[in-house]
Motif scaffolding. Structure first.
Motif, mmCIF file in Angstrom:
data_model
loop_
_atom_site.group_PDB
_atom_site.id
_atom_site.type_symbol
_atom_site.label_atom_id
_atom_site.label_comp_id
_atom_site.label_asym_id
_atom_site.label_seq_id
_atom_site.Cartn_x
_atom_site.Cartn_y
_atom_site.Cartn_z
ATOM 1 N N GLN A 137 0.853 -1.188 0.000
ATOM 2 C CA GLN A 137 0.000 0.000 0.000
ATOM 3 C C GLN A 137 0.891 1.241 0.000
ATOM 4 N N LEU A 138 0.675 2.096 -0.976
ATOM 5 C CA LEU A 138 1.441 3.333 -1.046
ATOM 6 C C LEU A 138 0.835 4.362 -0.096
ATOM 7 N N GLN A 139 1.706 5.148 0.487
ATOM 8 C CA GLN A 139 1.252 6.161 1.438
ATOM 9 C C GLN A 139 1.780 7.517 1.009
ATOM 10 N N ALA A 140 0.883 8.388 0.597
ATOM 11 C CA ALA A 140 1.258 9.756 0.240
ATOM 12 C C ALA A 140 1.021 10.649 1.448
ATOM 13 N N SER A 141 1.928 11.563 1.669
ATOM 14 C CA SER A 141 1.804 12.480 2.803
ATOM 15 C C SER A 141 2.453 13.814 2.458
ATOM 16 N N GLY A 142 2.209 14.806 3.297
ATOM 17 C CA GLY A 142 2.850 16.094 3.126
ATOM 18 C C GLY A 142 1.998 17.166 2.502
ATOM 19 N N GLY A 143 0.770 16.851 2.196
ATOM 20 C CA GLY A 143 -0.110 17.862 1.632
ATOM 21 C C GLY A 143 -0.481 18.913 2.673
ATOM 22 N N GLY A 144 -1.173 19.948 2.226
ATOM 23 C CA GLY A 144 -1.578 20.992 3.154
ATOM 24 C C GLY A 144 -2.088 22.209 2.422
ATOM 25 N N LEU A 145 -2.190 23.296 3.172
ATOM 26 C CA LEU A 145 -2.671 24.573 2.642
ATOM 27 C C LEU A 145 -1.485 25.511 2.490
ATOM 28 N N VAL A 146 -1.373 26.129 1.337
ATOM 29 C CA VAL A 146 -0.262 27.040 1.074
ATOM 30 C C VAL A 146 -0.772 28.191 0.215
ATOM 31 N N GLN A 147 -0.139 29.331 0.361
ATOM 32 C CA GLN A 147 -0.514 30.474 -0.459
ATOM 33 C C GLN A 147 0.091 30.357 -1.850
ATOM 34 N N ALA A 148 -0.545 31.009 -2.800
ATOM 35 C CA ALA A 148 -0.028 31.024 -4.165
ATOM 36 C C ALA A 148 1.402 31.561 -4.161
ATOM 37 N N GLY A 149 2.246 30.909 -4.937
ATOM 38 C CA GLY A 149 3.652 31.274 -4.971
ATOM 39 C C GLY A 149 4.508 30.491 -3.999
ATOM 40 N N GLY A 150 3.867 29.791 -3.096
ATOM 41 C CA GLY A 150 4.581 29.032 -2.082
ATOM 42 C C GLY A 150 5.013 27.661 -2.579
ATOM 43 N N SER A 151 5.599 26.889 -1.656
ATOM 44 C CA SER A 151 6.132 25.564 -1.991
ATOM 45 C C SER A 151 5.598 24.529 -1.019
ATOM 46 N N LEU A 152 5.602 23.298 -1.481
ATOM 47 C CA LEU A 152 5.170 22.180 -0.661
ATOM 48 C C LEU A 152 5.874 20.935 -1.204
ATOM 49 N N ARG A 153 6.173 19.996 -0.330
ATOM 50 C CA ARG A 153 6.734 18.731 -0.778
ATOM 51 C C ARG A 153 5.864 17.595 -0.268
ATOM 52 N N VAL A 154 5.443 16.764 -1.185
ATOM 53 C CA VAL A 154 4.682 15.579 -0.813
ATOM 54 C C VAL A 154 5.568 14.353 -1.009
ATOM 55 N N SER A 155 5.323 13.345 -0.179
ATOM 56 C CA SER A 155 6.142 12.140 -0.174
ATOM 57 C C SER A 155 5.287 10.916 -0.473
ATOM 58 N N CYS A 156 5.936 9.912 -1.003
ATOM 59 C CA CYS A 156 5.275 8.637 -1.268
ATOM 60 C C CYS A 156 6.155 7.520 -0.741
ATOM 61 N N ALA A 157 5.641 6.767 0.210
ATOM 62 C CA ALA A 157 6.387 5.662 0.793
ATOM 63 C C ALA A 157 5.570 4.387 0.675
ATOM 64 N N ALA A 158 6.255 3.280 0.745
ATOM 65 C CA ALA A 158 5.578 1.988 0.672
ATOM 66 C C ALA A 158 6.251 1.041 1.659
ATOM 67 N N PRO A 159 5.780 1.009 2.877
ATOM 68 C CA PRO A 159 6.388 0.147 3.898
ATOM 69 C C PRO A 159 6.458 -1.295 3.432
ATOM 70 N N GLY A 160 7.652 -1.867 3.548
ATOM 71 C CA GLY A 160 7.825 -3.260 3.161
ATOM 72 C C GLY A 160 8.062 -3.466 1.687
ATOM 73 N N ARG A 161 8.137 -2.409 0.941
ATOM 74 C CA ARG A 161 8.330 -2.522 -0.504
ATOM 75 C C ARG A 161 9.546 -1.719 -0.899
ATOM 76 N N THR A 162 10.303 -2.233 -1.856
ATOM 77 C CA THR A 162 11.469 -1.514 -2.372
ATOM 78 C C THR A 162 11.162 -1.026 -3.772
ATOM 79 N N PHE A 163 11.452 0.242 -3.995
ATOM 80 C CA PHE A 163 11.164 0.844 -5.293
ATOM 81 C C PHE A 163 12.259 0.584 -6.328
ATOM 82 N N SER A 164 13.109 -0.366 -6.121
ATOM 83 C CA SER A 164 14.342 -0.506 -6.899
ATOM 84 C C SER A 164 14.123 -0.591 -8.399
ATOM 85 N N SER A 165 13.041 -1.203 -8.843
ATOM 86 C CA SER A 165 12.834 -1.314 -10.286
ATOM 87 C C SER A 165 11.496 -0.714 -10.710
#
Length: 125
Positions: A1-29
Motif C-alpha cells: 500500500q502506497l502512502q502519500a503524505s505532506g499535503g496541506g494549505l499554502v498560499q499562491a507562490g509558495g512551496s510544498l513537498r509531498v512524499s510517497c512511501a511503501a512500507p515493506g516494498r522496495t522501489f528498486s525497479s
C-alpha cells in the motif's frame, strides 16, 4: 500500500513537498507516478520517476515548477512543488508499477498497478 503524505494549505507562490512511501516494498525497479484530481475534474498525470534509470517526466502544466525524485535509503519518492498556483489545488496520488514503463505510456494511469489514498494540496490565492 502506497502512502502519500505532506499535503496541506499554502498560499499562491509558495512551496510544498509531498512524499510517497511503501512500507515493506522496495522501489528498486519501479516506476512511480504522481497524479492529481481536482473536484469535478478527471484525474490527470503530473509527474513520474522511473527508478531504474532515474528518468523523470512532467506534465506541461507543472514543468519547471515541480520536481520528482527518489531517496534510496528512505525508499521514498518526493514531489517538490514550487511556485504553486490555485489551479494546482487537488488531491495528489502516488502510484507505482513494479517494472519499467516505456516513455510513451508513462502518463497513462492504467499502467500503474498500485495506488495510495492521496494527500490534499490546497493553494489559496
Amino acid at each position: 500500500q502506497l502512502q502519500a503524505s505532506g499535503g496541506g494549505l499554502v498560499q499562491a507562490g509558495g512551496s510544498l513537498r509531498v512524499s510517497c512511501a511503501a512500507p515493506g516494498r522496495t522501489f528498486s525497479s519501479d516506476t512511480v507516478g504522481w497524479f492529481r484530481q481536482a473536484p469535478g475534474k478527471e484525474r490527470e498525470f503530473v509527474a513520474a520517476l522511473r527508478w531504474s534509470d532515474r528518468s523523470t517526466f512532467y506534465a506541461t502544466s507543472v514543468k519547471g515548477r515541480f520536481t520528482t525524485s527518489g531517496d534510496n535509503l528512505k525508499n521514498t519518492v518526493y514531489l517538490q512543488m514550487n511556485t504553486l498556483r490555485p489551479e494546482d489545488t487537488a488531491r495528489y496520488y502516488c502510484a507505482a508499477r513494479r517494472n519499467r514503463i516505456i516513455n510513451t505510456a508513462i502518463r497513462d494511469m492504467a499502467m500503474y498497478n498500485d495506488w495510495g489514498q492521496g494527500t490534499q494540496v490546497t493553494v489559496s490565492s
